[in-house]
Design an enzyme around this catalytic site. Structure first.
Site, mmCIF file in Angstrom:
data_model
loop_
_atom_site.group_PDB
_atom_site.id
_atom_site.type_symbol
_atom_site.label_atom_id
_atom_site.label_comp_id
_atom_site.label_asym_id
_atom_site.label_seq_id
_atom_site.Cartn_x
_atom_site.Cartn_y
_atom_site.Cartn_z
ATOM 1 N N CYS A 301 1.393 1.890 3.174
ATOM 2 C CA CYS A 301 0.534 2.868 2.585
ATOM 3 C C CYS A 301 0.961 3.374 1.113
ATOM 4 C CB CYS A 301 0.702 4.387 3.580
ATOM 5 S SG CYS A 301 -0.490 5.511 3.103
ATOM 6 N N SER A 358 5.449 -0.664 11.399
ATOM 7 C CA SER A 358 6.170 -1.743 10.901
ATOM 8 C C SER A 358 6.892 -2.269 11.656
ATOM 9 C CB SER A 358 6.800 -1.585 9.529
ATOM 10 O OG SER A 358 7.536 -0.458 9.780
#
Length: 476
Positions: A301, A358
């Site tokens: 992000c 992740s």
């Protein structure tokens, strides 16, 4: 202007406390996902198109957590992913797939491949059971002829209400793997398989709904088809919906929450992402059953870089948790979790669960193919506000894309990257859960709520952080 201090996981440590825990097995990781849903480990797989579809959601539920199916699919595709999860672990499949006896063998092959199943119940024109056809029946049958030519006609069945032990005895006695449940009229009421019974035994910590099926959630957006999508997902069996928007403290998110709750008042609804106490307050007033916290903290992000907005994750969780506690609404920490220690800190700060992306990307269960680069294996992992994800989403929604328009109109708040291939997600979840159990014991806590009561944070310097890492050695 007054500047408020914001801290994240690497800025603090939990102060060790006296512990009477002699084994990690004495700790209990059961926690609330939302107002009315309990999970057995505090981990949720992210609603990202490179993290969670049915394979990941099944693995998460078997481990005791829950997966949230991403929304960048057609409505039917997303509903089918939910159905796959529900059918993967039900002791009795309530609406088993069936096919008419006059259909061709090729029809059966295509149907079984589409539904990713190994066998089909066969029915007549009155929907009564007349046979069963499995991979073994179809293996060398060719594509000509009808199902009636190759199906097994003498089918062993059981009546509704058969117990699990009785079903196991019938399966063993007749050396079969599938046991159709039919009523006195011969109408199919369900299906019990040996695989489902085995799964029920092999995953004792699995998170399940009231019917014994795996828990699963699904994401919806705030524009266009969100009500139609919500209805289809709930009909498919989704246990919880997640209103998915980058800036959850907005009229778009709040009005969507109200509209979904008005249309489906019994629906469990999570919304986010937000990063402030006021954001949590406003979403809770709108009717959510849990709040997802995290703006710009994810590894892929770049919201904070592009917009300058965000709150360091630990501070965001602590601020929102105060509001959540006042209303009895769980907080989900979403983003910034790189280790089990980070997850423990998020939980100690007030989160009831932790959404991970992740750490699970790059596993066998995550969508996508394994790539090889410089002799090493990777999988793609991308932010849902990345340009590639945006183009993929628009292609799904419209059936076409205009690359020039997309490049001109879209400002990406995420990136596309590669993460190392990690093997099965099961091992990662075991390590995460084990780390949190150890974290509880260091805080002298048997449960997550007890850790939140006992938790004492200490702020550390960069030297303290360096001291916390392996140092003065050559790592092997």
């Amino acid at each position: 202007m007054e500047f408020k201090e914001g801290l994240t996981f690497d800025d603090v440590l939990l102060v060790p406390k006296y512990s009477d825990i002699t084994s990690r097995s004495q700790t209990d990781l059961t926690t609330k996902l939302s107002r009315n849903i309990t999970i057995n480990i505090p981990f949720v797989s992210a609603n990202m198109d490179t993290v969670t579809e049915s394979s990941m959601a099944v693995a998460m539920a078997r481990a005791g957590g829950i997966g949230i199916i991403h929304r960048f699919l057609t409505i039917q595709e997303q509903a089918n992913e939910v159905l796959k999860v529900k059918r993967s672990g039900s002791v009795m499949i309530e609406n088993p797939y069936s096919i008419s006896s006059d259909k061709s063998i090729q029809d059966a092959l295509d149907y079984a491949e589409d539904k990713e199943i190994s066998g089909l119940l066969v029915v007549d024109s009155n929907s009564k059971l007349v046979g069963i056809v499995t991979e073994r029946d179809l293996l060398f049958a060719g594509s000509n002829g009808t199902i009636a030519d190759v199906m097994t006609k003498d089918v062993v069945t059981a009546k509704p209400g058969v117990s699990l032990d009785e079903a196991k005895d019938i399966l063993h006695k007749h050396r079969i793997e599938k046991l159709p449940i039919v009523d006195d009229s011969g109408i199919i009421q369900g299906l019990i398989t040996s695989k489902d019974i085995t799964n029920n035994t092999d995953y004792p910590n699995a998170s399940k709904d009231k019917k014994g099926r795996p828990l699963v959630g699904a994401a919806v957006g705030v524009k266009g088809d969100f009500l139609e999508r919500s209805e289809s997902l709930l009909n498919a069996g989704a246990d919880v919906l997640v209103v998915d928007i980058a800036h959850g403290h907005s009229e778009n998110a709040i009005s969507t929450v109200r509209n979904i709750k008005k249309a489906f008042p019994d629906c469990e609804l999570i919304a986010g992402n937000i990063a402030t106490a006021q954001g949590a307050e406003d979403l809770i007033k709108a009717g959510v059953d849990a709040v997802k916290v995290g703006v710009g903290s994810g590894s892929i992000c770049i919201t904070r870089v592009i917009t300058g907005s965000g709150v360091p994750q630990l501070t965001a969780v602590m601020d929102c948790a105060k509001i959540g506690n006042d209303h009895g609404i769980p907080i989900i920490s979403d983003g910034g979790t790189r280790t089990s220690g980070d997850a423990t800190k998020a939980l100690a700060a007030g989160a009831s669960s932790v959404m991970v992306g992740s750490m699970l990307g790059g596993t066998d269960e995550s969508p996508g193919t394994v790539l090889t680069k410089n002799g090493k294996r990777f999988k793609v992992y991308r932010g849902m506000a990345s340009l590639a994800a945006s183009i993929g989403r628009k292609s799904k929604e419209t059936g076409s894309i205009s690359l020039e328009d997309d490049l001109n109109d879209y400002v990406a708040e995420g990136v596309e990257a590669m993460v190392p291939y990690k093997g099965t997600v099961t091992d990662i979840l075991k390590q995460l859960a084990g780390g949190v159990r150890s974290g509880l014991s260091y805080c002298g806590a048997h449960t997550i709520p007890q850790m939140q009561q006992n938790a004492e944070f200490i702020k550390m310097s960069r030297a303290g952080f360096a001291e916390s890492q392996p140092h003065d050695v050559l790592l092997m």
